[in-house]
Design a protein around this motif. Structure first.
Motif, PDB file in Angstrom:
ATOM      1  N   VAL A 129       0.864  -1.185   0.000  1.00 22.42           N
ATOM      2  CA  VAL A 129       0.000   0.000   0.000  1.00 22.42           C
ATOM      3  C   VAL A 129       0.898   1.231   0.000  1.00 22.42           C
ATOM      4  O   VAL A 129       2.051   1.161   0.428  1.00 22.42           O
ATOM      5  CB  VAL A 129      -0.939   0.029   1.229  1.00 22.42           C
ATOM      6  N   PRO A 130       0.404   2.366  -0.465  1.00 24.85           N
ATOM      7  CA  PRO A 130       1.202   3.595  -0.364  1.00 24.85           C
ATOM      8  C   PRO A 130       1.424   3.990   1.083  1.00 24.85           C
ATOM      9  O   PRO A 130       0.581   3.745   1.960  1.00 24.85           O
ATOM     10  CB  PRO A 130       0.350   4.632  -1.110  1.00 24.85           C
ATOM     11  N   ALA A 131       2.557   4.586   1.337  1.00 22.78           N
ATOM     12  CA  ALA A 131       2.869   5.021   2.700  1.00 22.78           C
ATOM     13  C   ALA A 131       1.878   6.070   3.189  1.00 22.78           C
ATOM     14  O   ALA A 131       1.654   6.196   4.404  1.00 22.78           O
ATOM     15  CB  ALA A 131       4.294   5.564   2.764  1.00 22.78           C
ATOM     16  N   SER A 132       1.268   6.826   2.284  1.00 29.47           N
ATOM     17  CA  SER A 132       0.301   7.849   2.699  1.00 29.47           C
ATOM     18  C   SER A 132      -0.979   7.247   3.244  1.00 29.47           C
ATOM     19  O   SER A 132      -1.754   7.938   3.904  1.00 29.47           O
ATOM     20  CB  SER A 132      -0.030   8.763   1.521  1.00 29.47           C
ATOM     21  N   ALA A 133      -1.236   5.963   2.975  1.00 27.81           N
ATOM     22  CA  ALA A 133      -2.454   5.336   3.483  1.00 27.81           C
ATOM     23  C   ALA A 133      -2.310   4.887   4.923  1.00 27.81           C
ATOM     24  O   ALA A 133      -3.319   4.713   5.615  1.00 27.81           O
ATOM     25  CB  ALA A 133      -2.833   4.143   2.603  1.00 27.81           C
ATOM     26  N   GLY A 187      10.898   2.866   0.682  1.00 32.05           N
ATOM     27  CA  GLY A 187      10.632   4.080  -0.082  1.00 32.05           C
ATOM     28  C   GLY A 187       9.247   4.618   0.244  1.00 32.05           C
ATOM     29  O   GLY A 187       8.901   4.848   1.405  1.00 32.05           O
ATOM     30  N   ASN A 188       8.409   4.797  -0.787  1.00 33.27           N
ATOM     31  CA  ASN A 188       7.039   5.265  -0.608  1.00 33.27           C
ATOM     32  C   ASN A 188       6.046   4.126  -0.507  1.00 33.27           C
ATOM     33  O   ASN A 188       4.838   4.360  -0.523  1.00 33.27           O
ATOM     34  CB  ASN A 188       6.646   6.195  -1.762  1.00 33.27           C
ATOM     35  N   ASN A 189       6.542   2.907  -0.435  1.00 37.80           N
ATOM     36  CA  ASN A 189       5.687   1.742  -0.291  1.00 37.80           C
ATOM     37  C   ASN A 189       5.782   1.195   1.124  1.00 37.80           C
ATOM     38  O   ASN A 189       6.830   1.279   1.760  1.00 37.80           O
ATOM     39  CB  ASN A 189       6.092   0.641  -1.283  1.00 37.80           C
ATOM     40  N   VAL A 190       4.687   0.625   1.580  1.00 39.21           N
ATOM     41  CA  VAL A 190       4.655  -0.068   2.862  1.00 39.21           C
ATOM     42  C   VAL A 190       4.241  -1.508   2.582  1.00 39.21           C
ATOM     43  O   VAL A 190       3.188  -1.753   1.977  1.00 39.21           O
ATOM     44  CB  VAL A 190       3.677   0.598   3.842  1.00 39.21           C
ATOM     45  N   SER A 227      -2.642   6.860  -9.116  1.00 35.82           N
ATOM     46  CA  SER A 227      -1.585   5.848  -8.981  1.00 35.82           C
ATOM     47  C   SER A 227      -1.645   5.292  -7.587  1.00 35.82           C
ATOM     48  O   SER A 227      -1.934   5.996  -6.631  1.00 35.82           O
ATOM     49  CB  SER A 227      -0.202   6.451  -9.251  1.00 35.82           C
ATOM     50  N   GLY A 228      -1.360   4.027  -7.488  1.00 38.17           N
ATOM     51  CA  GLY A 228      -1.323   3.374  -6.198  1.00 38.17           C
ATOM     52  C   GLY A 228       0.099   3.105  -5.792  1.00 38.17           C
ATOM     53  O   GLY A 228       0.990   3.920  -5.967  1.00 38.17           O
ATOM     54  N   ALA A 229       0.328   1.927  -5.256  1.00 36.90           N
ATOM     55  CA  ALA A 229       1.667   1.537  -4.834  1.00 36.90           C
ATOM     56  C   ALA A 229       2.435   1.039  -6.042  1.00 36.90           C
ATOM     57  O   ALA A 229       2.723  -0.132  -6.202  1.00 36.90           O
ATOM     58  CB  ALA A 229       1.587   0.450  -3.763  1.00 36.90           C
ATOM     59  N   SER A 230       2.730   1.947  -6.955  1.00 33.71           N
ATOM     60  CA  SER A 230       3.417   1.578  -8.185  1.00 33.71           C
ATOM     61  C   SER A 230       4.445   2.618  -8.513  1.00 33.71           C
ATOM     62  O   SER A 230       4.470   3.700  -7.960  1.00 33.71           O
ATOM     63  CB  SER A 230       2.412   1.457  -9.342  1.00 33.71           C
ATOM     64  N   GLN A 231       5.300   2.285  -9.468  1.00 36.70           N
ATOM     65  CA  GLN A 231       6.362   3.197  -9.884  1.00 36.70           C
ATOM     66  C   GLN A 231       5.809   4.218 -10.848  1.00 36.70           C
ATOM     67  O   GLN A 231       4.813   3.984 -11.529  1.00 36.70           O
ATOM     68  CB  GLN A 231       7.489   2.401 -10.535  1.00 36.70           C
ATOM     69  N   ALA A 232       6.453   5.393 -10.917  1.00 38.17           N
ATOM     70  CA  ALA A 232       5.949   6.495 -11.740  1.00 38.17           C
ATOM     71  C   ALA A 232       5.745   6.106 -13.191  1.00 38.17           C
ATOM     72  O   ALA A 232       4.750   6.466 -13.795  1.00 38.17           O
ATOM     73  CB  ALA A 232       6.883   7.699 -11.627  1.00 38.17           C
TER      74      ALA A 232
END
Length: 539
Positions: free
Chosen positions: A355-359, A441-444, A477-482
């Motif tokens: 999941v994204p770290a922002s979640a 990184g930005n992923n959890v 975008s979710g938990a993915s690369q740009a």
């Protein structure tokens, strides 16, 4: 005593008898303005009236201030905030799906790009530089002519050596014949042994002179070859330091041209000594470690290569070890002396929940996520003031999530109660406790708590609580690369495409809604919002 008459008793002021002057001066010599005026009597009633007026003005000002404060408080209390401003309606949020995919686990480092090979071209002979046969910045191949030095002096030396060889060959032939004759005379007993040996020695010296001449010819020819300066490697030519027409020397400290090899190209980076054992363990087991290079901002992927070697010692001043990686660099994305961010991938985590770290949200009881559920919240789901408390009472024990049971009566609602049209689907959020395995990184990476495909809130959590109604909008975008981003469709059912690298968490302003509507979670000024009005947070 005789009586005095009035004329005798009256006092005659001689000054008063004088005529009064016209210049405004007092008759006694004092200015007229200095005369003291007679005091005007003040009425006690007037003083009392002014005192009463002053007291009334002060009381009126205090009363007006109190009235204004009470009025402002009443107006503030009457203004609805948060979801109350929307008439109890749902809160718009951005959501993304929980993904299950392979996630790379990597170590980060700072690196510098270096040429795989770098050669400073210098002249090996003295002479005039006739020409430079390549352009600055040109790609050259191994053996390609770079510059030409005047070869005529060295060609003349070759001819001179060849002439000396011819002379010495004739001398050697004569000496050999003389030695043969002296040997025959010795056998006949005409001459002594010493004379015969002297002639044989002369013949040997002549043969040695021929070999020396042959070596001199080879040396002269090598010097002629050195007048043609060729590239020893495949690479790119740098800026030249000497122009044609100058005299160059073999003893010059500066070179003519610098040639660097960039296909492949190398990157030197350092790792702390604490991280070195896990890298060395993989290298000794024969594993090929992948290395990725990113730009200075660590947002753009530049190249992918492999680990080449680890230095044989640790720098005691920094406690780090130097590591060298090699990149094919077929697209010339890397350039010598370029600064890059390095990711040394040491593991590929299979089937990881990402999941994204922002979640990810944090409470006193631990980490949790706001998971979007269809329908209306079950009865009593949002009674607890804390987010995680409601999730704990929903029957979750830290394992995989399951949809909460609800009855039709609990899910029944009217458009007036929900603040939405009758045909609008209803959604609510549930605070689900999760166990974090790794933050990359930005992923959890999660160990448990949610299932793949669950929709989690990534923006707008500040106005949510357990059981709150929401209007979900798919994040772009979710938990993915740009490079793997996909534009959201605005519905809860749309799921973002899975990426293969790091996550770049989107902002609320990057999500587009239906035509003619502002982006969800945006107030039109570039600031993320989740409610229609109000600035306070829900407890």
């Amino acid at each position: 005593m005789p009586e005095q008459t009035s004329e005798q008793t009256a006092y005659h002021d001689p000054i008063a008898a004088l005529p009064a002057p016209d210049n405004g001066v007092h008759p006694h010599g004092l200015p007229a303005s200095t005369a003291t005026p007679e005091p005007v009597p003040t009425s006690r009633a007037g003083v009392r009236v002014r005192k009463y007026l002053l007291i009334l003005l002060i009381l009126a000002a205090v009363g007006g201030a109190i009235w204004k404060i009470r009025k402002n408080r009443a107006e503030t209390a009457a203004v609805p905030t948060g979801r109350a401003a929307m008439g109890g309606g749902p809160t718009p949020v951005l959501v993304t799906a929980v993904q299950q995919r392979t996630v790379p686990v990597y170590l980060t480092a700072l690196g510098t790009v270096t040429a795989y090979n770098s050669v400073t071209i210098k002249s090996r002979v003295d002479g005039q530089l006739l020409s430079v046969n390549v352009r600055e910045g040109q790609a050259v191949n191994k053996g390609q002519l770079l510059a030409q030095i005047d070869p005529r002096p060295y060609e003349a030396a070759v001819a001179q050596a060849e002439g000396q060889l011819t002379k010495d060959q004739a001398t050697a032939a004569n000496a050999t014949a003389e030695a043969g004759r002296y040997t025959a005379l010795l056998n006949a007993g005409v001459i002594s042994k010493e004379s015969q040996q002297a002639q044989v020695s002369n013949a040997g010296q002549a043969t040695g002179a021929i070999q020396a001449d042959q070596a001199a010819i080879q040396a002269a020819k090598v010097n002629v070859t050195y007048t043609r300066i060729t590239s020893p490697i495949d690479g790119i030519v740098g800026l030249r330091t000497v122009d044609p027409g100058n005299i160059v020397h073999a003893s010059d400290t500066t070179g003519l041209i610098l040639v660097t090899q960039v296909h492949p190209i190398a990157v030197i980076f350092t790792l702390p000594e604490d991280q070195l054992p896990q890298v060395l363990k993989l290298v000794r087991n024969g594993a090929t470690l992948t290395v990725e290079a990113y730009d200075r901002s660590e947002t753009t992927h530049l190249a992918t290569g492999t680990l080449l070697t680890v230095d044989n010692q640790i720098d005691t001043t920094t406690g780090t070890a130097r590591i060298k990686a090699v990149f094919p660099n077929t697209d010339n994305a890397l350039f010598p002396n370029q600064f890059v961010n390095i990711r040394l991938i040491i593991q590929q985590r299979q089937n990881a929940l990402v999941v994204p770290a922002s979640a990810l949200q944090t409470a006193t009881s631990g980490n949790f996520l706001y998971v979007v559920r269809p329908g209306n919240p079950p009865a009593g789901l949002g009674d607890d003031a804390t987010a995680t408390g409601g999730a704990a009472r929903s029957g979750r024990t830290g394992g995989r999530s399951a949809k909460p049971a609800s009855t039709p009566a609990a899910n029944a609602t009217t458009p007036a109660a929900s603040g939405a049209p009758a045909n609008t689907p209803h959604f609510y959020v549930e605070a689900v406790p999760v166990k974090v395995d790794l933050t990359q990184g930005n992923n959890v990476i999660l160990d448990s708590g949610v299932n793949p495909g669950d929709q989690v809130v990534v923006d707008g959590q500040e106005r949510l609580k357990n059981g709150a109604r929401v209007v979900p909008r798919q994040s772009d975008s979710g938990a993915s690369q740009a490079p793997s981003r996909s534009q959201g469709t605005g519905g809860i059912g749309a799921s973002p495409s899975a990426g293969s690298g790091q996550t770049h968490t989107p902002s609320a302003s990057s999500v587009t809604g239906p035509a003619g509507t502002p982006p969800a979670g945006s107030n039109g000024n570039g600031n993320a919002t989740t409610g229609a009005t109000g600035s306070g947070r829900n407890p």
